[in-house]
Design an enzyme around this catalytic site. Sequence first.
Site, short mmCIF file in Angstrom:
data_model
loop_
_atom_site.label_atom_id
_atom_site.label_comp_id
_atom_site.label_asym_id
_atom_site.label_seq_id
_atom_site.Cartn_x
_atom_site.Cartn_y
_atom_site.Cartn_z
N SER A 81 31.82 -3.27 7.88
CA SER A 81 32.86 -4.03 8.59
C SER A 81 32.30 -5.21 9.39
O SER A 81 33.07 -5.91 10.05
CB SER A 81 33.64 -3.10 9.52
OG SER A 81 32.76 -2.41 10.38
N THR A 190 35.18 -3.79 14.35
CA THR A 190 34.46 -4.96 14.83
C THR A 190 33.53 -4.54 15.94
O THR A 190 33.88 -3.65 16.70
CB THR A 190 35.51 -5.93 15.40
OG1 THR A 190 36.32 -6.37 14.32
CG2 THR A 190 34.89 -7.11 16.11
N THR A 208 32.53 -9.78 13.13
CA THR A 208 33.21 -8.89 12.18
C THR A 208 33.29 -9.54 10.81
O THR A 208 33.21 -10.77 10.69
CB THR A 208 34.65 -8.62 12.69
OG1 THR A 208 35.25 -7.59 11.91
CG2 THR A 208 35.53 -9.85 12.61
N ARG A 218 42.31 -15.57 5.65
CA ARG A 218 42.84 -14.86 6.83
C ARG A 218 41.79 -14.80 7.94
O ARG A 218 40.63 -14.48 7.70
CB ARG A 218 43.25 -13.44 6.42
CG ARG A 218 43.79 -12.57 7.58
CD ARG A 218 42.73 -11.69 8.19
NE ARG A 218 43.29 -10.73 9.15
CZ ARG A 218 42.56 -9.99 9.97
NH1 ARG A 218 41.26 -10.09 9.96
NH2 ARG A 218 43.13 -9.14 10.79
N GLY A 220 41.30 -13.07 11.76
CA GLY A 220 41.88 -12.11 12.69
C GLY A 220 41.72 -12.54 14.14
O GLY A 220 41.52 -13.72 14.45
N THR A 241 39.28 -4.48 19.20
CA THR A 241 39.04 -4.09 17.81
C THR A 241 40.33 -3.49 17.26
O THR A 241 41.22 -3.14 18.02
CB THR A 241 37.86 -3.11 17.71
OG1 THR A 241 37.62 -2.80 16.33
CG2 THR A 241 38.14 -1.82 18.46
N GLY A 242 40.40 -3.37 15.96
CA GLY A 242 41.61 -2.84 15.33
C GLY A 242 42.35 -3.93 14.59
O GLY A 242 41.77 -4.94 14.22
N1 ASP Z 1 39.96 -6.90 14.62
C1 ASP Z 1 39.33 -7.10 13.35
C2 ASP Z 1 40.18 -8.04 12.53
O1 ASP Z 1 41.38 -7.92 12.55
C3 ASP Z 1 39.11 -5.85 12.58
C4 ASP Z 1 38.74 -4.62 13.34
O2 ASP Z 1 38.31 -4.68 14.47
O3 ASP Z 1 38.91 -3.53 12.82
O4 ASP Z 1 39.63 -8.83 11.81
#
Ligand code: ASP
Length: 335
Positions: A81, A190, A208, A218, A220, A241-242
Site C-alpha cells: 500500500s 497509508t 501511499t 485518482r 486521494g 488513513t482509510g
Molecule cells: N487514504 C489513502 C487513499 O485514499 C488510502 C489509505 O490510507 O488506505 O489514497
Amino acid sequence: MTTRRNAIGMGLGSALAATLVGKHTARAATPAPETALIVSTWDFGAAANAAAYARFAAGGSLLDAVEAGAQVPEADASNRSVGLGGNPDRDGHVTLDAIIMDGKGNCGAVAALENYVHAISVARRVMEKTPHTFLVGDGANQFAREQGFDATNLLTPESEKAWKEWLKTAQYKPVANIENRRGGALDHDTIGILACSPDGELAGACTTSGMAYKLHGRVGDSPQAGCGLFVEGGVGAAAATGVGEEVTRIAGSARVVANLRAGLSPEAACREAVEHIVRLRGSAVSGAQVGFVAIDTAGQVGAYALMPGFTLAITDRTGHTRVLPSKSLAGPEKG
Ligand code: ASP
C-alpha cells in the site's frame, strides 16, 4: 544545560498512563494522554518510527526524521500500500502520493508520481527547491528525474500477479483494515508519521500508493495539505488513513488540528472528525474505514477510527515503541 540528546532520553513517568485502549497498558486512576516523540499509522509504523527516532537522535532535524520514517515502508516491497510493490491502478500503473510539512507552513507534495520509490523525498524537494507546494503526474515525474532520483519499476511480480487476478472480476470494493491481510484483493493503508521535538516543534509526512485499482489519475487525501496531513506550529499535527474520499470531503487533518486549537485532547479531536464524517455521510460510509492520529505540542497523542482494526505506533522519548489499537465508533474498542 539540557542538550537535545539527553532531552530525548528523559523518562516519561506517570505521563504514560493510557487513554488509548491498549492491550499492553493499564488504565490509571486519572488517565493522562499518551505522550510521544513520534507517532504513526498502522502496525507497520513501528519500523518507520524506529528509523525516524534514529535519525533524530543522530542529530537530524524533525523533517529528516519523518522523511526517514516514511522511506521505510516506501522501500518495503512486501508492503502493498506504499511505495515499491504498491498495488497499481486499474490500468497497471503504480502511482504514488506523498506530502511532507512542518509547523511553519513549509510544505511539499507530489501526486500520481510513477517510477520513483521515495515519493516522500521528491515531495521534500518540491518544498525546498521550488516556489510551489504540489506537483502532479508528468510534471512530478519530470521534476524527480531532473532532481536526479533513480527511476525504478514499482510494479513487483507479486503486485502484478494480484492485479491480474483482480482484473478477472474488476470489482472495486475497498476492504477496511486490509493491511492485516497482506496480499488481499484490495489492499490500502497509508503511513502518516508525526513528530514532536522535546521543545514542541512539529513535523509530519504521509506517503501511499493510494487505493488499489483506483481509476488512473485518482488522487486521494494523502498528499493534500489539510486532508491526509496537517501540521500547525504551536498547536499540533494530524494524519489520516482509510478511504481518502471521505477524509477529503471534510479536510480531515485540518479539522483535527482545528479541534486541537479549540482545546480538545488529541483523541477527542480525532473522534470529532470521525463523528463528522458519519453525520455528513450516514450509511454511505457503512463498512468503510477512516482513522486519524494526532499529536500536540506537548507530545500528547490520540487516535480515533470509524471501524475497529486501526492501530497506531507510538515511540516515546526513550525510543520505546508500542503498537496500540485505536478506539473506534463501532465495535469492541468503542469509547
Ligand atoms: N487514504 C489513502 C487513499 O485514499 C488510502 C489509505 O490510507 O488506505 O489514497
